[in-house]
Design a protein around this motif. Structure first.
Motif, short mmCIF file in Angstrom:
data_model
loop_
_atom_site.label_atom_id
_atom_site.label_comp_id
_atom_site.label_asym_id
_atom_site.label_seq_id
_atom_site.Cartn_x
_atom_site.Cartn_y
_atom_site.Cartn_z
N VAL A 145 0.84 -1.21 0.00
CA VAL A 145 0.00 0.00 0.00
C VAL A 145 0.88 1.25 0.00
O VAL A 145 0.48 2.31 -0.47
CB VAL A 145 -0.96 0.04 1.20
CG1 VAL A 145 -2.02 -1.05 1.10
CG2 VAL A 145 -0.23 -0.06 2.54
N TYR A 157 11.32 3.53 1.29
CA TYR A 157 10.55 2.28 1.25
C TYR A 157 9.35 2.44 0.32
O TYR A 157 9.11 1.62 -0.58
CB TYR A 157 10.09 1.87 2.66
CG TYR A 157 9.27 0.60 2.61
CD1 TYR A 157 9.86 -0.62 2.28
CD2 TYR A 157 7.89 0.62 2.81
CE1 TYR A 157 9.11 -1.79 2.18
CE2 TYR A 157 7.13 -0.54 2.72
CZ TYR A 157 7.75 -1.75 2.41
OH TYR A 157 7.00 -2.90 2.30
N PRO A 187 -0.04 -5.37 -0.11
CA PRO A 187 -0.67 -5.46 1.21
C PRO A 187 -0.40 -4.23 2.08
O PRO A 187 0.58 -3.51 1.90
CB PRO A 187 0.00 -6.68 1.86
CG PRO A 187 0.86 -7.30 0.81
CD PRO A 187 1.16 -6.22 -0.18
C1 8X3 Z 1 4.38 -2.66 4.50
C2 8X3 Z 1 3.11 -2.01 4.87
O1 8X3 Z 1 2.09 0.13 5.72
O2 8X3 Z 1 4.13 -0.61 6.79
O3 8X3 Z 1 4.66 -2.44 3.16
O4 8X3 Z 1 4.21 0.33 4.61
S1 8X3 Z 1 3.40 -0.48 5.51
#
Ligand code: 8X3
Ligand code: NDP
Length: 258
Positions: A145, A157, A187
Motif C-alpha cells: 500500500v 521504502y 498489502p
Molecule cells: C508494508 C506495509 O504500511 O508498513 O509495506 O508500509 S506499511
C-alpha cells in the motif's frame, strides 16, 4: 465448477522464503500439490522448511538477491524437476527505519533500494526467458500500500514499492503474446518479521505496530497470491491491494503555524 489451473503443475521460485509471506506461500503451494524453490539468506530456516515440506516438493537455495552473479549461477544450476519454473514470486524485501528523510541512515536507504528494487528486477529478468521458452508462466511481485499512499518516515521504502508497482504494470506490455501473467500484490498492515526487521530487532517497537488491532497475517497474503495464480490462463489480475479491516487511509497532513 469454475476451471482453476491444476496446482500440481505449479513450480514456484520464491525469494524471501525464510519468513513471512514467502514461507507461507511455499507452504500453500506445496499443500496444493505444487513444487517450490525456496530461497533466502538464512540457510537454517530454508533447511527447516525443506524438512517440513519434503525434499521432493521443496528445493532450497541460499542466496542474497542483491548478488546478481550468484543469483544467475543459482538459477542456472536448479535441478529437474524444479527447473520447470512457471511461477516467480519476487517477494524478498524490507523496510529499514522510520526516521524523517533528513535524519535517515543512507545505508538503510541503499539496502532497501538494492533489495526491493535491484534484487527484484534481477530475479524477474533472470527467470523470464526460461518461463517464456517453456510456454508461459506468472510473475508475482510484492508491492505495498506504501506504493500508493506515502506516510511519514517511509520515503525510500514507499518509493521502492511504487517502483515495483510500475515495473509490474510495465513488463505486462513487454510480455504481450508470451503467455506470462504479472500480478503485483500490495498489502497493508500484516504481522510478520517485517517490523522486527524495520526496527532492527527491537521487539517492543515491532509489537507496538500490531498492538490493540487485528493485522492481516502471512497466510492471508499467501492465499491471495495462490488465488491470483490459480485463475484460468486467460485472466490476469494486475494488482491486488489489500488492507487489514482495521486499517484505512488517513487525512492529508496540514501544517499550521502555532
Ligand atoms: C508494508 C506495509 O504500511 O508498513 O509495506 O508500509 S506499511
Ligand atoms: P519478513 O521480514 O517476514 O520476510 C522478508 C523475507 O525477505 C525474508 O525471507 C528474508 O530472508 C528476505 N530477504 C530480505 N532481504 C533479502 C536479501 N537481500 N536476499 C534474499 N532474501 C532477502 O517480511 P514479509 O514477509 O512481511 O515481507 C515480504 C515482502 O512483502 C517484502 O517485500 C515487504 O516489503 C512486503 N510487504 C510486507 C508487508 C507487511 O506489513 N508485512 C506489507 C506490504 C508489503 P533472509 O533474511 O533469510 O534473507
Amino acid at each position: 465448477m469454475y476451471p482453476l489451473l491444476d496446482p500440481s503443475r505449479f513450480v514456484v521460485f520464491i525469494t524471501g522464503a525464510t519468513s513471512g509471506f514467502g514461507a507461507a506461500a511455499a507452504r500453500r503451494y506445496v499443500a496444493a500439490g505444487g513444487k517450490v524453490i525456496a530461497t533466502g539468506r538464512r540457510e537454517e530456516r530454508l533447511l527447516a522448511l525443506q524438512e517440513e515440506l519434503g525434499a521432493d516438493n521443496c528445493h532450497v537455495i541460499t542466496l542474497d538477491v542483491r548478488d546478481r552473479v550468484a543469483l544467475k549461477k543459482a538459477i542456472e544450476s536448479i535441478p529437474a524437476p524444479f527447473d520447470a519454473i512457471n511461477i516467480v514470486l519476487a517477494n524478498a524485501g524490507l523496510a529499514l527505519g522510520l526516521q524523517p528523510a533528513a535524519e535517515t541512515d543512507l545505508d538503510d536507504w541503499q539496502t532497501m533500494i538494492d533489495t526491493n528494487v535491484s534484487g527484484l528486477v534481477y530475479t524477474v529478468r533472470l527467470l523470464l526467458p526460461g518461463m517464456i521458452a517453456r510456454g508461459g508462466g506468472h510473475v508475482v511481485t510484492l508491492g505495498s500500500v506504501a506504493g500508493d499512499f506515502a506516510y511519514p518516515g517511509a520515503s525510500v521504502y514507499a518509493a521502492t514499492k511504487a517502483f515495483v508497482k510500475h515495473f509490474a504494470l510495465a513488463i505486462r506490455s513487454d510480455l504481450q503474446g508470451k503467455n506470462v501473467r504479472v500480478t503485483n500484490i500490495e498489502p497493508g498492515l500484516t504481522e510478520t518479521e517485517f517490523s522486527l526487521v524495520r526496527f532492527k530487532g527491537d521487539e517492543s517497537k515491532a509489537d507496538n505496530v500490531y498492538a490493540g488491532t487485528t493485522p492481516m497475517n502471512a497466510e492471508d497474503i499467501a492465499e491471495s497470491i495462490f488465488w491470483a495464480t490459480s485463475l484460468p490462463a486467460h485472466v490476469n489480475i494486475n494488482r491486488i491491494q489489500m488492507m487489514a479491516t482495521t486499517q484505512a487511509i488517513g487525512p492529508f497532513d496540514i501544517y499550521r503555524d502555532k
